[in-house]
Design an enzyme around this catalytic site. Sequence first.
Site, PDB file in Angstrom:
ATOM      1  N   ILE A 100       0.842  -1.201   0.000  1.00 38.58           N
ATOM      2  CA  ILE A 100       0.000   0.000   0.000  1.00 38.58           C
ATOM      3  C   ILE A 100       0.874   1.247   0.000  1.00 38.58           C
ATOM      4  O   ILE A 100       0.459   2.291  -0.457  1.00 38.58           O
ATOM      5  CB  ILE A 100      -0.991   0.026   1.186  1.00 38.58           C
ATOM      6  CG1 ILE A 100      -0.266   0.114   2.531  1.00 38.58           C
ATOM      7  CG2 ILE A 100      -1.946  -1.147   1.138  1.00 38.58           C
ATOM      8  CD1 ILE A 100      -1.193   0.541   3.676  1.00 38.58           C
ATOM      9  N   ASP A 101       2.109   1.131   0.503  1.00 40.27           N
ATOM     10  CA  ASP A 101       2.986   2.315   0.604  1.00 40.27           C
ATOM     11  C   ASP A 101       3.465   2.807  -0.754  1.00 40.27           C
ATOM     12  O   ASP A 101       3.914   3.943  -0.880  1.00 40.27           O
ATOM     13  CB  ASP A 101       4.216   1.984   1.467  1.00 40.27           C
ATOM     14  CG  ASP A 101       3.840   1.659   2.897  1.00 40.27           C
ATOM     15  OD1 ASP A 101       2.661   1.846   3.260  1.00 40.27           O
ATOM     16  OD2 ASP A 101       4.730   1.227   3.660  1.00 40.27           O
ATOM     17  N   ARG A 111       4.933   3.683   5.770  1.00 38.02           N
ATOM     18  CA  ARG A 111       6.013   3.479   6.754  1.00 38.02           C
ATOM     19  C   ARG A 111       7.064   4.593   6.660  1.00 38.02           C
ATOM     20  O   ARG A 111       7.435   5.187   7.658  1.00 38.02           O
ATOM     21  CB  ARG A 111       6.657   2.120   6.526  1.00 38.02           C
ATOM     22  CG  ARG A 111       7.588   1.671   7.616  1.00 38.02           C
ATOM     23  CD  ARG A 111       8.226   0.349   7.241  1.00 38.02           C
ATOM     24  NE  ARG A 111       7.301  -0.782   7.296  1.00 38.02           N
ATOM     25  CZ  ARG A 111       7.026  -1.500   8.387  1.00 38.02           C
ATOM     26  NH1 ARG A 111       7.602  -1.207   9.528  1.00 38.02           N
ATOM     27  NH2 ARG A 111       6.197  -2.519   8.325  1.00 38.02           N
TER      28      ARG A 111
END
Length: 355
Positions: free
Chosen positions: A140-141, A185
């Site tokens: 998803i990052d 992140r």
Amino acid sequence: MGKRIALLTSGGDCAGLNAVIRAVVRRAHHAYDFDVIGIRKGTHGLLARPVEIEELKPGHDDTALLRLGGTVLGTTNKGDPFAFPMPDGTLKDRSEEIVEGFRALDLDALIGVGGDGSLKILSRLALQGGIPFVGIPKTIDNDVARTERAVGYTTAVATATEALDRLQPTAASHDRLMVLELMGRDAGHIAIAAGVAGGADVVLIPEIDWTLQIVVRRVKDLRVAGRNFALIVAAEAARPSDVDGSAVEAAGGIGHWLGVELGRLTGAETRVTVLGHVQRGGVPNAEDRLLGSALGVHAVDLVAQGRTGRMVAWWNRDVVDVPLEEVVAVPSVVDPQGPVVRTARGLGICLGDTL
Ligand SMILES: Nc1ncnc2c1ncn2[C@@H]1O[C@H](COP(=O)(O)OP(=O)(O)OP(=O)(O)O)[C@@H](O)[C@H]1O
Ligand SMILES: O=P(O)(O)OC[C@H]1O[C@](O)(CO)[C@@H](O)[C@@H]1O
Ligand SMILES: [Mg+2]
């Protein structure tokens, strides 16, 4: 004779992983008559004794996988094989155990679906063990280099945008300032994209230096201009440059910290939403199903051609493949001069660096 290939998913789960699994299994069986062995829970499946595996066969009802979130193989983002946390608190290099686990299965190649961290670990394992390896980017990052998109990203952006769609009416009804903390992140890709798509007033990302002072001024300016609410989006890794970052950690993250500080400094009634793992789960959107399918098919084709040591990628409206060493060299972060940031600035969205 057909090859025997292994498939694992690794790192944080995301929407579209099962579409990748389905595509790999279909292509392997239909085009090449390869057997596919699924390894459970990423590298953990190869550490376990006996190894945790399952044979994957195409079924006439496998279209259900397209719609299914998560990964039917399980995954892990804990237990780096090169520095594995042992019960006594020490770290141990257990990489050779994984290589042995792979060799014992008499396999011809490994396909690993992972984000930046997993692809780094898996390429290193492959080099060490002489394992023919092909990577498929998912996270998803969206911070995997040499691909415009990783599987799972656009579903996460859609979910984050929907959160703003839902926050805006309640913010306007109550004259409130809403803070939305989004995942990433180390990178702000989800936050900047959802911020633009969801009409945020302020977007804070780790790639752009920002100050609390400027955010406060923007919120006050909005009020002077007649707006009774504000939408502030912050990537989880965003930190102010005018305040000691430890205050953010003490508050429990950037969202909660901003909620307290903006409430205090603007006088606005403030509410905080930390969207968290909602961004990872759920039904994959059409784009992630298509991307996952395209990358899965191409990964099997590379194995069939003996072109390993590569990652399949989406680039310039095409499916391509790139050398893994280029992928793992640097993560892909938001380009402060790139099109999404330019769009945000063009719309008058405050990025915390200038009013
Ligand atoms: N066995 C493991 N497999 C994969 N990553 C691991 C493992 N053990 C520890 N890690 C660490 O966990 C992190 C992986 O988390 P991260 O969330 O970045 O996963 P990823 O594979 O990059 O995918 P995603 O970004 O989607 O989660 C990396 O920093 C990696 O070093
Ligand atoms: O599932 P965990 O271990 O809480 O990991 C969360 C992290 O994983 C991600 O969801 C994907 O890398 C990040 O956005 C987030 O920082
Ligand atoms: Mg990652």
